[in-house]
Design a protein around this motif. Structure first.
Motif, PDB file in Angstrom:
ATOM      1  N   ARG A 119       0.703  -1.057   0.019  1.00  0.00           N
ATOM      2  CA  ARG A 119      -0.126  -0.268   0.014  1.00  0.00           C
ATOM      3  C   ARG A 119       1.068   1.287  -0.178  1.00  0.00           C
ATOM      4  O   ARG A 119       0.396   2.124  -0.051  1.00  0.00           O
ATOM      5  CB  ARG A 119      -1.128  -0.380   1.000  1.00  0.00           C
ATOM      6  N   THR A 142      -1.562  -1.544  -4.261  1.00  0.00           N
ATOM      7  CA  THR A 142      -1.854  -3.205  -4.460  1.00  0.00           C
ATOM      8  C   THR A 142      -2.943  -3.270  -3.519  1.00  0.00           C
ATOM      9  O   THR A 142      -1.771  -3.483  -2.216  1.00  0.00           O
ATOM     10  CB  THR A 142      -0.404  -3.369  -4.534  1.00  0.00           C
ATOM     11  N   ASP A 143      -3.722  -4.177  -3.964  1.00  0.00           N
ATOM     12  CA  ASP A 143      -4.337  -5.499  -3.042  1.00  0.00           C
ATOM     13  C   ASP A 143      -3.550  -6.094  -2.422  1.00  0.00           C
ATOM     14  O   ASP A 143      -2.814  -6.681  -3.099  1.00  0.00           O
ATOM     15  CB  ASP A 143      -5.577  -6.121  -3.167  1.00  0.00           C
ATOM     16  N   ARG A 145      -4.975  -8.913  -0.150  1.00  0.00           N
ATOM     17  CA  ARG A 145      -6.671  -9.010  -0.224  1.00  0.00           C
ATOM     18  C   ARG A 145      -6.612 -10.322  -1.747  1.00  0.00           C
ATOM     19  O   ARG A 145      -7.022  -9.109  -2.720  1.00  0.00           O
ATOM     20  CB  ARG A 145      -7.707  -8.476  -0.283  1.00  0.00           C
TER      21      ARG A 145
END
Ligand code: GLV
Length: 333
Positions: A119, A142-143, A145
């Motif tokens: 992040r 960027t995620d 999850r």
């Protein structure tokens, strides 16, 4: 009157534990990082029975030969790569460490580094403080999850990282010398071959000890297998990773970023190319550095030594085959 055993202390010991040590032993302080052989007059060497030390104290054959009565080395760390285990085993010197009590703290830092890199949180903080936000939005990050976390090593710390990553809806894969039945049965993570780990993971996190076999075992070949978008995390030991190859991989875009709590040379010199890399988040080897965790570690390290020299089996032995204490007092025998 029987003479008390004599010990070297290079670790920071809080006062209440220090009182326990002082009651049981004659204690000699040696500054962390300094060799006991430099710090102590030669006349004292033969009297040393034990040591509670940090990983900055190098325990090798030369030290063990110079301290012929040394029976126990109690490391204030879970890692024991500062100790030459072959030399300790050959001389039947017991080595103790601090497993278990730091798993949560190191796992938390691993997850923190992953979030910081993915992040872009460190740059985000600088963005707000510098006033750059008033001129436009922060770039998208960027995620984590739904992504795949690959754990190289599935020991106690790896398991806590896996459990925590599952709460972030990550798919967790791991490679270990052998599959971990507990992790598999809890549905924490899936075992994969080593190359598959590097090829499939969005984030690779290193959780193996530093040994002659693992030194530089994550290098150009492994970075070449990784996705261009992947992140490398290392909260284990710097030298497990070939740092020059990592720097090349980060520079050339072979991988996207890294979160490092450990480096080959610590403290990291400011001349290191890592310092200037925006896709790297660096920490000062602080995996276990919380008040609660360090207290639990020194408690265990001190009790390991008190127990061993007191004739009671210590809780955490690296080389249990050296128990019961076999080495006889050299000069005092
Ligand atoms: C810290 O690095 C430890 O090994 O405990």
């Amino acid at each position: 009157m029987t003479k008390k055993p004599c010990i070297i202390v290079t670790a920071p010991v809080p006062q209440d534990l220090r009182q326990l040590l002082d009651a049981a032993f004659d204690t000699v302080d040696v500054p962390a990082g300094q060799s006991p052989l430099e710090a102590l007059p030669q006349s004292q060497w033969a009297a040393i029975d034990g040591m509670v030390c940090t990983v900055k104290t190098r325990v090798d054959g030369a030290l063990l030969d110079a301290l012929p009565a040394l029976k126990v080395v109690s490391n204030f760390a879970v890692g024991f790569d500062n100790v030459d285990m072959d030399a300790a085993n050959a001389r039947k010197v017991l080595v103790c460490n601090t497993p278990g009590v730091l798993d949560g703290a190191v796992a938390d830092l691993t997850i923190g580094l992953m979030l910081c890199v993915a992040r872009n949180l460190v740059a985000g903080d600088a963005f707000v403080r510098s006033g750059a936000w008033t001129k436009g939005p922060f770039p998208l990050a960027t995620d984590i999850r739904g992504k795949t976390l690959g754990l190289l090593g599935m020991g106690r710390i790896g398991r806590v990282v896996a459990r925590t990553a599952r709460a972030f809806d990550m798919d967790v894969i791991y490679h270990n010398r052998k599959p971990d039945a507990q992790a598999e049965s809890e549905g924490l993570a899936r075992y994969v071959e080593r190359d598959a780990l590097f090829a499939q993971a969005d984030v690779v996190s290193v959780h193996i000890p530093l040994t002659a076999e693992t030194r530089h075992s994550v290098g150009a070949r492994e970075f070449g297998l990784m996705k261009k978008t992947a992140i490398l995390l290392n909260t284990a030991r710097g030298a497990v990773v070939d740092e020059a190859a990592l720097i090349d991989a980060l520079k050339n875009g072979t991988i996207a970023g890294a979160g490092l709590d450990v480096m080959t040379q610590e403290p990291l010199p400011v001349s290191s190319p890592l310092i200037g890399m925006p896709n790297v988040v660096l920490q000062a080897h602080i995996g276990s550095a919380t008040v609660e965790t360090r207290r639990a570690m020194i408690d265990l390290a001190v009790h390991n030594l008190l127990d061993a020299l007191g004739g009671k089996q210590p809780k955490a032995m690296v080389n249990g085959q050296a128990w019961p204490l076999a080495r006889q007092a050299g000069a005092n025998a």
